[in-house]
Design a protein around this motif. Structure first.
Motif, PDB file in Angstrom:
ATOM      1  N   ASP A 172       0.858  -1.186   0.000  1.00 23.39           N
ATOM      2  CA  ASP A 172       0.000   0.000   0.000  1.00 23.39           C
ATOM      3  C   ASP A 172       0.899   1.241   0.000  1.00 23.39           C
ATOM      4  O   ASP A 172       2.076   1.171   0.354  1.00 23.39           O
ATOM      5  N   VAL A 173       0.340   2.397  -0.379  1.00 24.67           N
ATOM      6  CA  VAL A 173       1.135   3.625  -0.427  1.00 24.67           C
ATOM      7  C   VAL A 173       0.998   4.424   0.856  1.00 24.67           C
ATOM      8  O   VAL A 173       1.979   4.701   1.543  1.00 24.67           O
ATOM      9  N   GLU A 174      -0.233   4.803   1.204  1.00 23.90           N
ATOM     10  CA  GLU A 174      -0.448   5.665   2.357  1.00 23.90           C
ATOM     11  C   GLU A 174      -0.830   4.836   3.588  1.00 23.90           C
ATOM     12  O   GLU A 174      -1.896   4.232   3.632  1.00 23.90           O
ATOM     13  N   MET A 175       0.067   4.836   4.590  1.00 23.95           N
ATOM     14  CA  MET A 175      -0.186   4.120   5.833  1.00 23.95           C
ATOM     15  C   MET A 175       0.291   4.981   6.997  1.00 23.95           C
ATOM     16  O   MET A 175       1.400   5.542   6.939  1.00 23.95           O
ATOM     17  N   PRO A 176      -0.514   5.116   8.052  1.00 29.03           N
ATOM     18  CA  PRO A 176      -0.164   5.994   9.176  1.00 29.03           C
ATOM     19  C   PRO A 176       1.182   5.677   9.816  1.00 29.03           C
ATOM     20  O   PRO A 176       1.918   6.570  10.223  1.00 29.03           O
ATOM     21  N   GLY A 177       1.531   4.391   9.892  1.00 27.99           N
ATOM     22  CA  GLY A 177       2.765   4.014  10.578  1.00 27.99           C
ATOM     23  C   GLY A 177       4.016   4.124   9.744  1.00 27.99           C
ATOM     24  O   GLY A 177       5.116   3.850  10.239  1.00 27.99           O
TER      25      GLY A 177
END
Length: 214
Positions: free
Chosen positions: A55-60
């Motif tokens: 995935d591209v956008e991840m909080p961590g």
């Protein structure tokens, strides 16, 4: 040969769905999962996959930075970016980070499985809408061909133009009346002469240098 895959996505439900789709193919084994980029890097070091679905956008921790770390640590690992967004800057950043492919999360299950196998086999794995946006970003920005282009034979140039059209090895073989194994040999030589990592980068070179057809 079984393809070993690590799935990296912060959405637990979506990640479970991806695992279900992938494991429906007996030739794919999901050997690890992670919810953010840094955990994905660690999972790759632990499980040594053939491919990472990222995935591209991840909080961590984002997938672009993780892709850069993974491809630096293990150049043979293929990273297939899977995202909701087909924005130009995402595509370019992902490819510069070493990603071997870029697909939208709306990709149908069968197409996703096919993309995994194609990616591991060295095929170009970029959805048609994403490739169109990538190519559009280079229209009007042609550059002098890199030195390696002059080293390409006539047949290798033919194969490169077919690559730029998004053709698979089998399709190139049919169009140029070659054996598929011969096409694979030509592709390997093209990548070596151009000094690029994979077919996607070769396609970008072809378009930036005005070598693509149409």
């Amino acid at each position: 040969m079984t393809v070993r895959v690590v799935v990296v996505d912060d959405n637990e439900l979506l990640r479970a769905g991806l695992v279900t789709v992938l494991t429906s193919d007996p030739e794919i084994e999901v050997v690890g999962q992670a919810a953010d980029g840094p955990a994905g890097v660690r999972a790759c070091r632990e499980h040594r996959p053939d491919l990472v679905l990222m995935d591209v956008e991840m909080p961590g921790g984002d997938g672009i930075a993780a892709t850069r770390r993974i491809t630096a640590d293990r150049p043979a690992v293929r990273v297939l970016i899977l995202t909701m967004f087909d924005l130009d800057d995402y595509v370019v950043q992902a490819l510069r980070a070493g990603a071997a492919g870029f697909l939208l999360k709306t990709t149908p299950p069968r197409a996703l499985i096919r993309a995994v196998h194609q990616c591991v086999a060295g095929e170009t794995t970029v959805g048609p809408t994403v490739m169109a946006r990538l190519v559009d970003s280079y229209v009007g920005h042609q550059e002098p061909p890199p030195p390696g282009v002059a080293e390409l034979t006539g047949r290798e140039l033919d194969v490169l133009r077919c690559l730029a059209d998004g053709r698979s090895n089998a399709e190139i073989a049919g169009e140029l009346f070659l054996a598929e194994t011969t096409v694979k040999t030509h592709v390997a030589r093209i990548l070596a002469k151009l000094g690029v990592r994979d077919r996607v980068q070769a396609v970008v070179v072809a378009h930036r240098c005005g070598l693509a057809r149409g």
